[in-house]
Design an enzyme around this catalytic site. Structure first.
Site, PDB file in Angstrom:
ATOM      1  N   TYR A  94     -44.134 -12.986  30.523  1.00 47.35           N
ATOM      2  CA  TYR A  94     -45.212 -12.100  30.672  1.00 47.35           C
ATOM      3  C   TYR A  94     -46.778 -12.426  29.825  1.00 47.35           C
ATOM      4  CZ  TYR A  94     -41.794  -9.105  27.555  1.00 47.35           C
ATOM      5  OH  TYR A  94     -41.364  -9.540  26.498  1.00 47.35           O
ATOM      6  N   HIS A 119     -35.921  -7.735  17.244  1.00 47.11           N
ATOM      7  CA  HIS A 119     -35.375  -6.778  18.226  1.00 47.11           C
ATOM      8  C   HIS A 119     -33.672  -5.958  17.202  1.00 47.11           C
ATOM      9  CE1 HIS A 119     -39.022  -7.795  20.752  1.00 47.11           C
ATOM     10  NE2 HIS A 119     -38.749  -7.093  19.818  1.00 47.11           N
ATOM     11  N   ALA A 120     -34.117  -4.989  17.007  1.00 43.98           N
ATOM     12  CA  ALA A 120     -32.593  -4.588  16.640  1.00 43.98           C
ATOM     13  C   ALA A 120     -31.673  -4.668  17.859  1.00 43.98           C
ATOM     14  CB  ALA A 120     -32.737  -2.714  16.385  1.00 43.98           C
ATOM     15  N   ARG A 121     -32.347  -3.480  18.585  1.00 39.96           N
ATOM     16  CA  ARG A 121     -30.422  -3.695  19.817  1.00 39.96           C
ATOM     17  C   ARG A 121     -30.278  -5.206  20.276  1.00 39.96           C
ATOM     18  NH1 ARG A 121     -34.620  -1.167  24.157  1.00 39.96           N
ATOM     19  NH2 ARG A 121     -35.916  -2.761  24.749  1.00 39.96           N
ATOM     20  N   GLU A 122     -30.606  -5.823  20.052  1.00 32.52           N
ATOM     21  CA  GLU A 122     -30.382  -7.365  20.512  1.00 32.52           C
ATOM     22  C   GLU A 122     -29.455  -8.038  19.569  1.00 32.52           C
ATOM     23  OE1 GLU A 122     -33.976  -9.551  21.359  1.00 32.52           O
ATOM     24  OE2 GLU A 122     -34.547  -7.917  22.207  1.00 32.52           O
ATOM     25  N   SER A 172     -32.500 -12.123  22.885  1.00 32.21           N
ATOM     26  CA  SER A 172     -32.162 -11.235  24.423  1.00 32.21           C
ATOM     27  C   SER A 172     -32.471 -10.607  25.040  1.00 32.21           C
ATOM     28  CB  SER A 172     -30.871 -11.203  23.801  1.00 32.21           C
ATOM     29  OG  SER A 172     -29.710 -10.553  25.047  1.00 32.21           O
ATOM     30  N   GLU A 192     -34.341 -16.870  24.856  1.00 31.53           N
ATOM     31  CA  GLU A 192     -34.437 -15.265  25.306  1.00 31.53           C
ATOM     32  C   GLU A 192     -32.649 -16.396  26.145  1.00 31.53           C
ATOM     33  OE1 GLU A 192     -35.417 -12.143  25.699  1.00 31.53           O
ATOM     34  OE2 GLU A 192     -37.956 -12.435  25.022  1.00 31.53           O
ATOM     35  N   ASN A 244     -42.592  -8.277  16.821  1.00 28.95           N
ATOM     36  CA  ASN A 244     -43.289  -9.403  17.548  1.00 28.95           C
ATOM     37  C   ASN A 244     -44.423  -9.483  18.307  1.00 28.95           C
ATOM     38  OD1 ASN A 244     -42.151 -11.806  18.416  1.00 28.95           O
ATOM     39  ND2 ASN A 244     -41.053 -11.369  20.539  1.00 28.95           N
ATOM     40  N   ARG A 245     -45.391  -8.432  17.955  1.00 27.93           N
ATOM     41  CA  ARG A 245     -46.123  -7.767  18.320  1.00 27.93           C
ATOM     42  C   ARG A 245     -47.214  -7.758  16.857  1.00 27.93           C
ATOM     43  NH1 ARG A 245     -43.799  -8.754  22.389  1.00 27.93           N
ATOM     44  NH2 ARG A 245     -43.243  -7.297  24.417  1.00 27.93           N
TER      45      ARG A 245
END
Length: 424
Positions: A364, A183-186, A313, A386, A259-260
């Site tokens: 989740y 995920h880009a922002r992590e 994260s 995470e 990640n989906r």
């Protein structure tokens, strides 16, 4: 308890956007569900497009969600109507992002990178700097380190793995496959992976036992395009997905959630079919070249694969399959033992508490994720880590705390690797 359907529709409509956002006046709320119905409502918001920075399905555990100025009144009404405990943890996300970028620019001036030698833990690095670093390691340690081009992103950024060995020349060793930057922002994810590389290569003597029976294959940055985009300015800072464009209802929406996007229970619960959603599963499984790279690596390594570990994260979790169902894998006790070992090592060393367990039962439901696919492909153990959240935007600690966070992460990863040595 019934959901306020009309209010929910208004909120979801405001949450789905096609372009980068100006986060001036956006707030981050911490919400704590105390009932199953409250948890279900919050989860409904998350996978329909609301931007949750962290989410837990455990009652009494906090989640954090971004709320725009346009959503604010309706969101507050929703919380009040369903009696969900909440607090504002950031009253102006845009100001926090601007401050982070100003600090980042200063750090780049104070800590320039030449592409050679060790990286510091004093700032976050871009894609080119990461690639230059692992290339340089291969030149400096040619008998223990091998770098290979394994593919290209949608925007044609090179994707490379670094294979770390002890140099004994033995073929067919078991493999730990590690990746970061889904995920880009992590940003803290690739930073933590780079620290693992440093420990295995530059600090070889201290960690030689981790390379005696295992080789480590590491992909430091999966979502190179999204990661670079998130570093272009304050409007793009919270970008999560890849960058391949998709047409939707007369507009262009960019990217899928990598990640989906894996072909194991693809596009089931926890994923979205809306290209503008942050959890968009893509038009088909493996529509993104970046996930194809990870898939092919998994299959090429699975016959020797002991553990697949992917770094995300944030939220303080060590999660194992399944993510698509609350059922557990046949060897869930092994998975649990490895995750528990990592969590206990971190808590004993730093006091930081990690929750561990299967993804669906602890966090989740999220179908089509890489950890489920890694286990399905044949890795004995597959875990999503995470990391701890910190700072005003949650995903990444301020640069002054990067060292603290990556060293804490390494404590957990090292302990899990040592547990694998006992088990396999």
């Amino acid at each position: 308890m019934k959901f306020s359907l009309g209010l929910l529709v208004l909120l979801l409509g405001a949450a789905l956007v096609a372009a980068d956002r100006d986060y001036e006046g956006y707030r981050i709320y911490e919400v704590i569900p105390s009932t199953i119905d409250q948890a279900k409502l919050l989860h409904q918001l998350s996978f329909e497009g609301f931007d949750f920075l962290s989410e837990s399905r455990l009652l009494g555990h906090p989640s954090q969600v971004i709320v725009s100025p346009e959503q604010l009144e309706q969101f507050q009404q929703l919380l009040e109507a369903h009696q969900i405990d909440s607090s504002v943890v950031n009253s102006n996300l845009g100001a926090s992002i601007a401050e982070e970028f100003a600090q980042r620019q200063m750090q780049r001036l104070l800590s320039p990178i030449t592409g050679k030698g060790r990286l510091s833990n004093e700032r976050y690095y871009n894609h080119e700097e990461i690639i230059n670093y692992i290339d340089d390691l291969a030149k400096r340690y040619p008998h223990r380190v091998y770098v290979k081009t394994v593919g290209w992103s949608y925007e044609k950024r090179v994707l490379k793995t670094i294979t770390i060995t002890n140099g004994d020349g033995k073929a067919g060793k078991k493999v730990i496959f590690l990746d970061g930057g889904f995920h880009a922002r992590e940003w803290i994810s690739p930073a933590a992976v780079l620290y693992v590389i440093d420990q295995l290569v530059e600090q070889f003597e201290q960690n030689a036992h981790l390379l005696q029976d295992y080789d480590w294959v590491i992909l430091p940055l999966v979502n190179a395009d999204g990661y670079e985009h998130s570093q272009t300015g304050t409007l793009a800072r919270m970008w999560r997905k890849t960058r391949q464009p998709y047409n939707y209802a007369g507009q262009t929406c960019y990217g899928a959630d990598p990640n989906r996007n894996f072909a194991f229970h693809w596009n089931e619960e926890g994923a979205s079919s809306n290209p503008c959603s942050d959890t968009y599963a893509g038009p088909t499984a493996f529509s993104e070249p970046e996930t194809i790279v990870v898939r092919d690596l998994m299959h090429s390594l699975a016959d020797r694969g002991i553990m697949y570990l992917t770094i995300h994260s944030y939220g303080n979790y060590l999660l194992y399959p399944w993510g698509w169902t609350s059922d557990l894998p046949d060897n869930w006790e092994d998975l649990d033992a490895v995750a528990r070992t990592g969590a206990e090592a971190i808590e004993n060393a730093t006091g930081t508490v990690y929750t561990y367990g299967s993804s669906t039962n602890v966090l989740y439901i999220a179908a089509g994720a890489s950890d489920d696919y890694g286990y399905y492909a044949g890795f004995n153990v597959s875990i999503t880590m995470e990391l701890t959240g910190a700072g005003s935007i949650g995903f990444n600690p301020p640069v002054t705390r990067i060292d603290e966070f990556v060293t804490e992460t390494w404590i957990g990863i090292r302990a899990m690797a040592e547990k694998l040595l006992e088990m396999y």
